[in-house]
Design a protein around this motif. Structure first.
Motif, PDB file in Angstrom:
ATOM      1  N   THR A 194       8.031   1.554  -9.713  1.00 52.96           N
ATOM      2  CA  THR A 194       8.222   3.002  -9.615  1.00 52.96           C
ATOM      3  C   THR A 194       6.850   3.652  -9.628  1.00 52.96           C
ATOM      4  O   THR A 194       6.039   3.402 -10.531  1.00 52.96           O
ATOM      5  CB  THR A 194       9.061   3.539 -10.786  1.00 52.96           C
ATOM      6  OG1 THR A 194      10.340   2.894 -10.774  1.00 52.96           O
ATOM      7  CG2 THR A 194       9.256   5.042 -10.653  1.00 52.96           C
ATOM      8  N   PHE A 195       6.592   4.481  -8.619  1.00 52.22           N
ATOM      9  CA  PHE A 195       5.288   5.125  -8.477  1.00 52.22           C
ATOM     10  C   PHE A 195       5.445   6.637  -8.460  1.00 52.22           C
ATOM     11  O   PHE A 195       6.308   7.174  -7.766  1.00 52.22           O
ATOM     12  CB  PHE A 195       4.623   4.672  -7.171  1.00 52.22           C
ATOM     13  CG  PHE A 195       3.361   5.427  -6.836  1.00 52.22           C
ATOM     14  CD1 PHE A 195       2.136   5.012  -7.316  1.00 52.22           C
ATOM     15  CD2 PHE A 195       3.409   6.582  -6.046  1.00 52.22           C
ATOM     16  CE1 PHE A 195       0.966   5.720  -7.015  1.00 52.22           C
ATOM     17  CE2 PHE A 195       2.260   7.286  -5.743  1.00 52.22           C
ATOM     18  CZ  PHE A 195       1.030   6.852  -6.233  1.00 52.22           C
ATOM     19  N   THR A 196       4.568   7.321  -9.199  1.00 55.32           N
ATOM     20  CA  THR A 196       4.537   8.777  -9.204  1.00 55.32           C
ATOM     21  C   THR A 196       3.083   9.238  -9.264  1.00 55.32           C
ATOM     22  O   THR A 196       2.281   8.679 -10.030  1.00 55.32           O
ATOM     23  CB  THR A 196       5.306   9.359 -10.403  1.00 55.32           C
ATOM     24  OG1 THR A 196       6.645   8.875 -10.399  1.00 55.32           O
ATOM     25  CG2 THR A 196       5.330  10.888 -10.338  1.00 55.32           C
ATOM     26  N   GLY A 197       2.749  10.232  -8.445  1.00 49.94           N
ATOM     27  CA  GLY A 197       1.402  10.786  -8.466  1.00 49.94           C
ATOM     28  C   GLY A 197       1.410  12.198  -7.922  1.00 49.94           C
ATOM     29  O   GLY A 197       2.017  12.460  -6.875  1.00 49.94           O
ATOM     30  N   HIS A 198       0.742  13.090  -8.615  1.00 52.76           N
ATOM     31  CA  HIS A 198       0.737  14.494  -8.192  1.00 52.76           C
ATOM     32  C   HIS A 198      -0.567  14.856  -7.499  1.00 52.76           C
ATOM     33  O   HIS A 198      -1.662  14.525  -7.962  1.00 52.76           O
ATOM     34  CB  HIS A 198       0.941  15.418  -9.393  1.00 52.76           C
ATOM     35  CG  HIS A 198       0.890  16.875  -9.047  1.00 52.76           C
ATOM     36  ND1 HIS A 198       1.918  17.503  -8.364  1.00 52.76           N
ATOM     37  CD2 HIS A 198      -0.069  17.824  -9.264  1.00 52.76           C
ATOM     38  CE1 HIS A 198       1.599  18.769  -8.176  1.00 52.76           C
ATOM     39  NE2 HIS A 198       0.396  18.990  -8.714  1.00 52.76           N
ATOM     40  N   SER A 199      -0.465  15.549  -6.366  1.00 53.96           N
ATOM     41  CA  SER A 199      -1.620  16.044  -5.627  1.00 53.96           C
ATOM     42  C   SER A 199      -1.654  17.559  -5.706  1.00 53.96           C
ATOM     43  O   SER A 199      -0.755  18.233  -5.186  1.00 53.96           O
ATOM     44  CB  SER A 199      -1.546  15.602  -4.158  1.00 53.96           C
ATOM     45  OG  SER A 199      -2.565  16.225  -3.399  1.00 53.96           O
ATOM     46  N   THR A 231       0.840  -1.197   0.000  1.00 52.92           N
ATOM     47  CA  THR A 231       0.000   0.000   0.000  1.00 52.92           C
ATOM     48  C   THR A 231       0.872   1.243   0.000  1.00 52.92           C
ATOM     49  O   THR A 231       1.765   1.390   0.837  1.00 52.92           O
ATOM     50  CB  THR A 231      -0.915   0.030   1.241  1.00 52.92           C
ATOM     51  OG1 THR A 231      -1.694  -1.160   1.275  1.00 52.92           O
ATOM     52  CG2 THR A 231      -1.849   1.226   1.184  1.00 52.92           C
ATOM     53  N   ILE A 232       0.595   2.137  -0.944  1.00 51.51           N
ATOM     54  CA  ILE A 232       1.299   3.415  -1.027  1.00 51.51           C
ATOM     55  C   ILE A 232       0.314   4.518  -0.642  1.00 51.51           C
ATOM     56  O   ILE A 232      -0.730   4.688  -1.277  1.00 51.51           O
ATOM     57  CB  ILE A 232       1.848   3.664  -2.443  1.00 51.51           C
ATOM     58  CG1 ILE A 232       2.874   2.571  -2.800  1.00 51.51           C
ATOM     59  CG2 ILE A 232       2.483   5.042  -2.542  1.00 51.51           C
ATOM     60  CD1 ILE A 232       3.440   2.699  -4.210  1.00 51.51           C
ATOM     61  N   ALA A 233       0.641   5.254   0.420  1.00 52.85           N
ATOM     62  CA  ALA A 233      -0.230   6.324   0.914  1.00 52.85           C
ATOM     63  C   ALA A 233       0.003   7.591   0.091  1.00 52.85           C
ATOM     64  O   ALA A 233       1.015   8.280   0.267  1.00 52.85           O
ATOM     65  CB  ALA A 233       0.043   6.587   2.387  1.00 52.85           C
ATOM     66  N   ALA A 234      -0.942   7.866  -0.809  1.00 51.36           N
ATOM     67  CA  ALA A 234      -0.836   9.049  -1.663  1.00 51.36           C
ATOM     68  C   ALA A 234      -2.227   9.672  -1.810  1.00 51.36           C
ATOM     69  O   ALA A 234      -2.929   9.420  -2.793  1.00 51.36           O
ATOM     70  CB  ALA A 234      -0.270   8.670  -3.026  1.00 51.36           C
ATOM     71  N   PRO A 235      -2.645  10.479  -0.834  1.00 54.08           N
ATOM     72  CA  PRO A 235      -3.995  11.057  -0.864  1.00 54.08           C
ATOM     73  C   PRO A 235      -4.166  12.144  -1.916  1.00 54.08           C
ATOM     74  O   PRO A 235      -3.225  12.860  -2.246  1.00 54.08           O
ATOM     75  CB  PRO A 235      -4.156  11.624   0.556  1.00 54.08           C
ATOM     76  CG  PRO A 235      -2.755  11.915   0.998  1.00 54.08           C
ATOM     77  CD  PRO A 235      -1.905  10.852   0.388  1.00 54.08           C
ATOM     78  N   ASP A 236      -5.394  12.240  -2.410  1.00 55.68           N
ATOM     79  CA  ASP A 236      -5.778  13.302  -3.353  1.00 55.68           C
ATOM     80  C   ASP A 236      -4.927  13.306  -4.614  1.00 55.68           C
ATOM     81  O   ASP A 236      -4.510  14.361  -5.101  1.00 55.68           O
ATOM     82  CB  ASP A 236      -5.693  14.683  -2.668  1.00 55.68           C
ATOM     83  CG  ASP A 236      -6.583  14.772  -1.445  1.00 55.68           C
ATOM     84  OD1 ASP A 236      -7.641  14.118  -1.437  1.00 55.68           O
ATOM     85  OD2 ASP A 236      -6.223  15.485  -0.492  1.00 55.68           O
ATOM     86  N   VAL A 237      -4.675  12.097  -5.116  1.00 55.58           N
ATOM     87  CA  VAL A 237      -3.934  11.964  -6.374  1.00 55.58           C
ATOM     88  C   VAL A 237      -4.877  11.358  -7.413  1.00 55.58           C
ATOM     89  O   VAL A 237      -5.118  10.150  -7.405  1.00 55.58           O
ATOM     90  CB  VAL A 237      -2.684  11.071  -6.199  1.00 55.58           C
ATOM     91  CG1 VAL A 237      -1.996  10.863  -7.545  1.00 55.58           C
ATOM     92  CG2 VAL A 237      -1.724  11.694  -5.198  1.00 55.58           C
ATOM     93  N   PRO A 238      -5.456  12.169  -8.286  1.00 53.80           N
ATOM     94  CA  PRO A 238      -6.446  11.657  -9.237  1.00 53.80           C
ATOM     95  C   PRO A 238      -5.874  10.729 -10.298  1.00 53.80           C
ATOM     96  O   PRO A 238      -6.553   9.828 -10.785  1.00 53.80           O
ATOM     97  CB  PRO A 238      -7.018  12.932  -9.875  1.00 53.80           C
ATOM     98  CG  PRO A 238      -5.926  13.952  -9.715  1.00 53.80           C
ATOM     99  CD  PRO A 238      -5.248  13.627  -8.421  1.00 53.80           C
ATOM    100  N   THR A 272      -7.622   4.435  -4.666  1.00 57.84           N
ATOM    101  CA  THR A 272      -8.661   5.187  -3.967  1.00 57.84           C
ATOM    102  C   THR A 272      -8.189   6.633  -3.783  1.00 57.84           C
ATOM    103  O   THR A 272      -7.068   6.986  -4.165  1.00 57.84           O
ATOM    104  CB  THR A 272      -8.968   4.580  -2.586  1.00 57.84           C
ATOM    105  OG1 THR A 272      -7.897   4.883  -1.672  1.00 57.84           O
ATOM    106  CG2 THR A 272      -9.135   3.067  -2.673  1.00 57.84           C
ATOM    107  N   SER A 273      -9.014   7.436  -3.160  1.00 56.40           N
ATOM    108  CA  SER A 273      -8.644   8.837  -2.932  1.00 56.40           C
ATOM    109  C   SER A 273      -7.583   8.983  -1.849  1.00 56.40           C
ATOM    110  O   SER A 273      -6.997  10.052  -1.683  1.00 56.40           O
ATOM    111  CB  SER A 273      -9.884   9.647  -2.534  1.00 56.40           C
ATOM    112  OG  SER A 273     -10.446   9.118  -1.333  1.00 56.40           O
TER     113      SER A 273
END
Length: 218
Positions: A48-53, A29-36, A80-81
């Motif tokens: 490799t994980f990347t996400g912009h909030s 589980t990668i905790a990345a809130p508010d990443v659409p 999820t969100s």
């Protein structure tokens, strides 16, 4: 103010099986809130994980090199969100657990054990794993997945916890039985008291007769 880059918290647990591939996997589980939208590059030996909030004004980024190889085609994800959950199937089927998640034995501050999903190696029989086999939607084409990651609304909350989840109810049933015992003893005492009252009444009825006889003799 420019956006920052953040290393997200990563938690993990695992299951193992030498005979059933569906029970031989890693929970990640990668905790990345508010990443659409997320960008995931999953390979047999790395992720490799990347996400912009936009709301957090940060870009989450993490690179993981696994202890051993995984089966990319049979691995799954759920976005999820709040976070991103991966079910990474281990390529080699073994009864033994991986000794660690990463190839490098050096500890990293962002990686933690997911105690909600973790069970000991010798206690896997009682752990829930039926949802894993029923999940749909693999890693290829993940960018087009919806909020449920292609899993058809599976309740991921049931993935947590071990085989002993029903224990509190069983203990409560035992307590109820114990609580009934004093009531039974009270019933016995009431019965005894009733018997005593009955005998006392009989004695009282006999007493006037005895008095009458005495008076007649006099």
């Amino acid at each position: 103010m420019s956006d920052t880059q953040t290393t997200p918290e990563v938690t993990w647990a695992q299951r193992s099986s030498a005979t059933d591939p569906a029970k031989n996997f890693i929970y990640l589980t990668i905790a990345a809130p508010d990443v659409p939208k997320i960008d995931v590059d999953l390979k047999p030996t790395s992720l490799t994980f990347t996400g912009h909030s936009e709301t957090k004004k940060t870009t989450y980024h993490v690179e993981l090199e696994f202890y051993a190889e995984i089966d990319v085609e049979n691995s799954k994800t759920h976005h999820t969100s709040r976070d991103v959950l991966f079910i990474l199937r281990k390529k080699e089927q073994k009864e033994e657990y991986w000794p660690r998640l990463l190839k490098d034995s050096k500890k990293v501050h962002f990686l933690k054990t997911d105690f909600d999903k973790w069970v000991d190696e010798d206690e896997q029989e009682g752990a829930p794993d039926d949802l894993v086999g029923g999940m749909g939607g693999g890693m290829p084409g993940m960018g087009g997945m919806g909020e449920d990651g292609g899993f058809g609304g599976i309740d991921f909350s049931k993935l947590g916890g071990g085989g002993g989840m029903d224990m509190p109810d069983d203990e409560g049933a035992d307590d109820d039985d114990d609580e009934d015992m004093p009531g039974l003893e009270g019933d016995e005492e009431e019965d005894k008291a009733g018997d005593a009252k009955g005998k006392a009444a009989e004695t009282a009825e006999e007493a006037p007769a005895a008095t009458s006889k005495i008076e007649e003799v006099s």
